[in-house]
Design a protein around this motif. Sequence first.
Motif, PDB file in Angstrom:
ATOM      1  N   MET A 115       0.813  -1.222   0.000  1.00 41.53           N
ATOM      2  CA  MET A 115       0.000   0.000   0.000  1.00 41.53           C
ATOM      3  C   MET A 115       0.842   1.266   0.000  1.00 41.53           C
ATOM      4  SD  MET A 115      -3.073  -1.050   2.644  1.00 41.53           S
ATOM      5  CE  MET A 115      -3.830   0.572   2.474  1.00 41.53           C
ATOM      6  N   CYS A 116       2.030   1.188   0.590  1.00 41.34           N
ATOM      7  CA  CYS A 116       2.848   2.395   0.762  1.00 41.34           C
ATOM      8  C   CYS A 116       3.912   2.584  -0.322  1.00 41.34           C
ATOM      9  CB  CYS A 116       3.526   2.369   2.129  1.00 41.34           C
ATOM     10  SG  CYS A 116       2.375   2.401   3.522  1.00 41.34           S
ATOM     11  N   ASN A 117       3.996   1.674  -1.265  1.00 45.56           N
ATOM     12  CA  ASN A 117       5.030   1.774  -2.290  1.00 45.56           C
ATOM     13  C   ASN A 117       4.463   1.527  -3.685  1.00 45.56           C
ATOM     14  OD1 ASN A 117       7.871   1.778  -0.761  1.00 45.56           O
ATOM     15  ND2 ASN A 117       6.491   0.379   0.328  1.00 45.56           N
ATOM     16  N   GLU A 118       5.104   2.124  -4.674  1.00 51.33           N
ATOM     17  CA  GLU A 118       4.736   1.846  -6.050  1.00 51.33           C
ATOM     18  C   GLU A 118       5.097   0.411  -6.388  1.00 51.33           C
ATOM     19  OE1 GLU A 118       3.180   3.690  -8.236  1.00 51.33           O
ATOM     20  OE2 GLU A 118       3.000   5.441  -6.926  1.00 51.33           O
ATOM     21  N   LYS A 119       4.294  -0.196  -7.240  1.00 48.94           N
ATOM     22  CA  LYS A 119       4.470  -1.605  -7.595  1.00 48.94           C
ATOM     23  C   LYS A 119       5.872  -1.893  -8.125  1.00 48.94           C
ATOM     24  CE  LYS A 119       2.180  -5.175 -10.403  1.00 48.94           C
ATOM     25  NZ  LYS A 119       1.016  -5.432 -11.303  1.00 48.94           N
ATOM     26  N   ALA A 120       6.342  -1.069  -9.043  1.00 53.48           N
ATOM     27  CA  ALA A 120       7.650  -1.284  -9.659  1.00 53.48           C
ATOM     28  C   ALA A 120       8.781  -1.092  -8.655  1.00 53.48           C
ATOM     29  CB  ALA A 120       7.832  -0.346 -10.848  1.00 53.48           C
ATOM     30  N   GLU A 121       8.698  -0.012  -7.870  1.00 52.34           N
ATOM     31  CA  GLU A 121       9.752   0.288  -6.901  1.00 52.34           C
ATOM     32  C   GLU A 121       9.852  -0.801  -5.839  1.00 52.34           C
ATOM     33  OE1 GLU A 121       8.941   4.125  -5.327  1.00 52.34           O
ATOM     34  OE2 GLU A 121       9.426   5.188  -7.187  1.00 52.34           O
ATOM     35  N   LEU A 122       8.703  -1.288  -5.379  1.00 51.67           N
ATOM     36  CA  LEU A 122       8.704  -2.331  -4.356  1.00 51.67           C
ATOM     37  C   LEU A 122       9.331  -3.610  -4.897  1.00 51.67           C
ATOM     38  CD1 LEU A 122       7.944  -3.320  -1.556  1.00 51.67           C
ATOM     39  CD2 LEU A 122       5.666  -3.887  -2.438  1.00 51.67           C
ATOM     40  N   HIS A 123       9.007  -3.943  -6.135  1.00 53.26           N
ATOM     41  CA  HIS A 123       9.575  -5.169  -6.706  1.00 53.26           C
ATOM     42  C   HIS A 123      11.091  -5.059  -6.846  1.00 53.26           C
ATOM     43  CE1 HIS A 123       9.934  -8.860  -8.966  1.00 53.26           C
ATOM     44  NE2 HIS A 123      10.723  -8.214  -9.792  1.00 53.26           N
ATOM     45  N   LEU A 124      11.546  -3.941  -7.348  1.00 54.49           N
ATOM     46  CA  LEU A 124      12.988  -3.773  -7.537  1.00 54.49           C
ATOM     47  C   LEU A 124      13.726  -3.804  -6.199  1.00 54.49           C
ATOM     48  CD1 LEU A 124      13.034  -1.025 -10.321  1.00 54.49           C
ATOM     49  CD2 LEU A 124      13.488  -3.479 -10.568  1.00 54.49           C
ATOM     50  N   TRP A 125      13.106  -3.266  -5.172  1.00 55.27           N
ATOM     51  CA  TRP A 125      13.734  -3.283  -3.848  1.00 55.27           C
ATOM     52  C   TRP A 125      13.781  -4.693  -3.277  1.00 55.27           C
ATOM     53  CZ3 TRP A 125      11.071  -3.476   1.213  1.00 55.27           C
ATOM     54  CH2 TRP A 125      11.990  -3.397   2.274  1.00 55.27           C
ATOM     55  N   LEU A 126      12.639  -5.393  -3.344  1.00 54.18           N
ATOM     56  CA  LEU A 126      12.567  -6.734  -2.766  1.00 54.18           C
ATOM     57  C   LEU A 126      13.420  -7.751  -3.528  1.00 54.18           C
ATOM     58  CD1 LEU A 126       8.760  -7.021  -1.888  1.00 54.18           C
ATOM     59  CD2 LEU A 126      10.667  -6.688  -0.300  1.00 54.18           C
ATOM     60  N   SER A 127      13.634  -7.509  -4.801  1.00 47.11           N
ATOM     61  CA  SER A 127      14.386  -8.471  -5.617  1.00 47.11           C
ATOM     62  C   SER A 127      15.840  -8.063  -5.831  1.00 47.11           C
ATOM     63  CB  SER A 127      13.711  -8.637  -6.985  1.00 47.11           C
ATOM     64  OG  SER A 127      13.752  -7.419  -7.717  1.00 47.11           O
ATOM     65  N   SER A 128      16.295  -7.076  -5.080  1.00 44.08           N
ATOM     66  CA  SER A 128      17.633  -6.522  -5.332  1.00 44.08           C
ATOM     67  C   SER A 128      18.756  -7.247  -4.597  1.00 44.08           C
ATOM     68  CB  SER A 128      17.665  -5.041  -4.932  1.00 44.08           C
ATOM     69  OG  SER A 128      17.446  -4.896  -3.533  1.00 44.08           O
ATOM     70  N   ALA A 129      18.427  -8.037  -3.587  1.00 43.93           N
ATOM     71  CA  ALA A 129      19.462  -8.637  -2.738  1.00 43.93           C
ATOM     72  C   ALA A 129      19.974  -9.960  -3.302  1.00 43.93           C
ATOM     73  CB  ALA A 129      18.920  -8.845  -1.325  1.00 43.93           C
ATOM     74  N   HIS A 130      20.458  -9.930  -4.525  1.00 48.47           N
ATOM     75  CA  HIS A 130      20.955 -11.154  -5.157  1.00 48.47           C
ATOM     76  C   HIS A 130      22.373 -11.482  -4.692  1.00 48.47           C
ATOM     77  CE1 HIS A 130      18.152 -12.486  -8.489  1.00 48.47           C
ATOM     78  NE2 HIS A 130      17.520 -11.465  -7.926  1.00 48.47           N
ATOM     79  N   THR A 131      22.578 -12.757  -4.404  1.00 48.46           N
ATOM     80  CA  THR A 131      23.905 -13.272  -4.066  1.00 48.46           C
ATOM     81  C   THR A 131      24.080 -14.597  -4.803  1.00 48.46           C
ATOM     82  OG1 THR A 131      23.137 -14.564  -2.150  1.00 48.46           O
ATOM     83  CG2 THR A 131      23.774 -12.260  -1.744  1.00 48.46           C
ATOM     84  N   ALA A 132      25.301 -15.077  -4.873  1.00 49.03           N
ATOM     85  CA  ALA A 132      25.558 -16.347  -5.546  1.00 49.03           C
ATOM     86  C   ALA A 132      24.823 -17.484  -4.840  1.00 49.03           C
ATOM     87  CB  ALA A 132      27.059 -16.615  -5.588  1.00 49.03           C
ATOM     88  N   VAL A 133      24.862 -17.467  -3.506  1.00 51.25           N
ATOM     89  CA  VAL A 133      24.185 -18.511  -2.731  1.00 51.25           C
ATOM     90  C   VAL A 133      22.668 -18.399  -2.897  1.00 51.25           C
ATOM     91  CG1 VAL A 133      23.724 -19.395  -0.414  1.00 51.25           C
ATOM     92  CG2 VAL A 133      26.040 -18.698  -1.050  1.00 51.25           C
ATOM     93  N   GLY A 134      22.167 -17.178  -2.837  1.00 47.98           N
ATOM     94  CA  GLY A 134      20.736 -16.958  -2.993  1.00 47.98           C
ATOM     95  C   GLY A 134      20.233 -17.397  -4.359  1.00 47.98           C
TER      96      GLY A 134
END
Length: 208
Positions: free
Chosen positions: A23-42
Amino acid sequence: MKKYWAFWIPYIVFLLVLGGLIMCNEKAELHLWLSSAHTAVGDVFFKYYTMVGEWVPFAVAGGLLLYRYRAALLVLGAQLATGLVAQVLKHVFDMPRPKRFFADCCPEVQLQVVEGVRLHASHSFPSGHTASAFALFLALVFLTDRRELHFLYLVLAVLVGYSRIYLSQHFATDVWAGSLIGVVMTTFVYWLIDRWHPAWYGKSLLRR
């Protein structure tokens, strides 16, 4: 249902927190934030762990046939009911997935892609993998008495939901709705099964 509070209370918190973020974030911005923590193990972990929302529940149901028919029926029935609702909604809403959404609105954005994972483009809402995972783990909650396992099952279900965002297959809204579908339909199936007491419920392939 009170004895399952170790699942229900954290799940309600999960719904409120994720719902608040949506509710508090734009759809695109929220997705990019939540999917940004990529690591080799992840990348490796979520690439394979997301399969818990695919064939794993049916394998679990098959294994439970050796333990008790009622348990197998609960897991299988929850999967079928949840899958039916999720697929109907997918085709009714026909929402674009991140791949198509960002290609249309923000072509300059490059989604982080995990090698070997093919990104789908359509039928984003709701997340079928998430619905399936929550249906499986809530069914297991109903089949066990240990509260620490109830909380662990919730964590495992949430991880499947997050894997769909991490892999850019779904948005947070899809995961939120998918979890709710899985929980509601599994609770309904559990209620139906609990009202019916045929003699074969306590039997199994090993105990006839």
